[in-house]
Design an enzyme around this catalytic site. Structure first.
Site: not given
Ligand SMILES: Nc1ncnc2c1ncn2[C@@H]1O[C@H](COP(=O)(O)O)[C@@H](OP(=O)(O)O)[C@H]1O
Ligand SMILES: [Mg+2]
Ligand SMILES: [Mg+2]
Ligand SMILES: [Mg+2]
Length: 322
Positions: A64, A135
């Site tokens: 990242d 991630t």
């Molecule tokens: N409760 C949460 N806390 C932190 N990040 C979240 C979250 N829900 C969703 N996200 C962020 O939104 C993106 C898509 O989430 P998901 O895969 O759960 O659908 C991911 O981005 P990143 O992986 O870039 O951080 C994730 O971290």
């Molecule tokens: Mg993230």
């Molecule tokens: Mg990210």
């Protein structure tokens, strides 16, 4: 002779015209996303992920950090007046010559810029960078869910974007090529993949690693035949674009502007729609709040989007209204 003279004049004229900023920025974003994808693969191959816990269920890895450094250094070197906002803190002003990419994708450079975007200036643009979307899945080995997202907004609206999949494998003859880059530009179209028609029955896509009772409630009311649970906003929107699912439902805060800017731009360019779960559009200006507090609801067309908005219970909408 006259014909030859005529076509030569045309070529000279075309070459002397400068390519509009938005097209150059999209072309550079495609090239830099490819490089960021290689960084993501290389760090995984070395096996030293350098995981940091930013918050609950919220991780950052060396991939990242390095991919963001690559994207921000490269775009800010070429477009110094554009505001670029990346997910990873403390990285914004760090530039690195090691990762500098100054190429621009030639196919994108030859796109015809839509009339309404020809005059856009650097000052009107905000770029949202998610150097690695998914991630959690990256650290757990679900590598096909991982994407690199570069979203381009003009006057608060997402108008172009890139979703790069570092682990997408294409077999050409006896060789396999890693990575592919999907792009979209408002009023120009999308490319880098084969669009698919929506599935015959209602298939939803949603989070794999950030679910909660609100998220589950919104999924149940949709009366779907199948629910796909995958990582990343980028990958979920790709499933819509490819016809693997027709609605992406995430009735929870958690996603941020860098998660949705590029996917929304590409989905919109393909005829789809992405909003919060109340049906309102997010804005992507330089001073907006980063969290998408009212969740995400995206569909392959307006009809399915309206269907989904109408099925979300008012009580749930009230809980998520900002
Ligand atoms: N409760 C949460 N806390 C932190 N990040 C979240 C979250 N829900 C969703 N996200 C962020 O939104 C993106 C898509 O989430 P998901 O895969 O759960 O659908 C991911 O981005 P990143 O992986 O870039 O951080 C994730 O971290
Ligand atoms: Mg993230
Ligand atoms: Mg990210
Ligand atoms: Mg993300």
């Amino acid at each position: 002779m006259e014909l030859l003279f005529g076509s030569n004049t045309l070529i000279t004229k075309k070459m002397s015209q400068t390519v509009p900023l938005i097209v150059r920025l999209l072309a550079s974003s495609v090239s830099v996303a490819n490089r960021a994808g290689k960084i993501v693969r290389d760090i995984m191959s070395k096996g030293e992920l350098g995981i940091i816990e930013k918050g609950k269920d919220d991780y950052q890895t060396e991939a990242d950090r390095s991919a963001q450094r690559c994207i921000i250094s490269s775009l800010s070197a070429q477009f110094p007046k554009i505001k670029i906002i990346g997910e990873e803190d403390g990285n914004e002003n760090q530039t690195s010559d090691e990762y500098l990419v100054l190429d621009a994708d030639k196919d994108i450079l030859s796109l015809e810029c839509p009339d309404g975007l020809k005059e856009v200036k650097e000052e009107d643009v905000v770029v949202w960078v998610d150097p690695l979307d998914g991630t959690a899945e990256y650290t757990q080995g679900f590598l096909e869910h991982v994407t690199v997202l570069i979203g381009i907004s003009v006057n608060e609206k997402p108008i172009a974007g890139v979703i790069h999949q570092p682990y997408f494998k294409t077999i050409v003859g006896n060789e396999s090529k890693m990575g592919r880059t999907i792009w979209g530009l408002k009023d120009a179209g999308v490319g880098g993949f084969t669009p698919g028609s929506p599935p015959e029955s209602l298939i939803l896509t949603t989070t794999r690693s950030h679910s909660n009772p609100l998220v589950e409630n919104a999924l149940q009311v949709m009366k779907a035949t199948q629910i796909l649970r995958v990582g990343g906003a980028g990958y979920k929107v790709l499933q819509l674009l490819e016809g693997k699912a027709s609605i992406y439902v995430f009735a929870s805060p958690g996603c941020k502007k860098w998660d949705t800017c590029a996917p929304e731009a590409i989905l919109t360019a393909a005829g789809g729609k992405l909003t919060d779960i109340l049906g309102s559009s997010y804005k992507y200006g330089a001073t907006v709040s980063k969290p998408n507090k009212s969740g995400v609801l995206a569909a392959v067309n307006d009809e399915l989007h309206t269907y989904a908005i109408n099925r979300i219970p008012q009580e749930l909408k009230d809980k998520l209204s900002a």
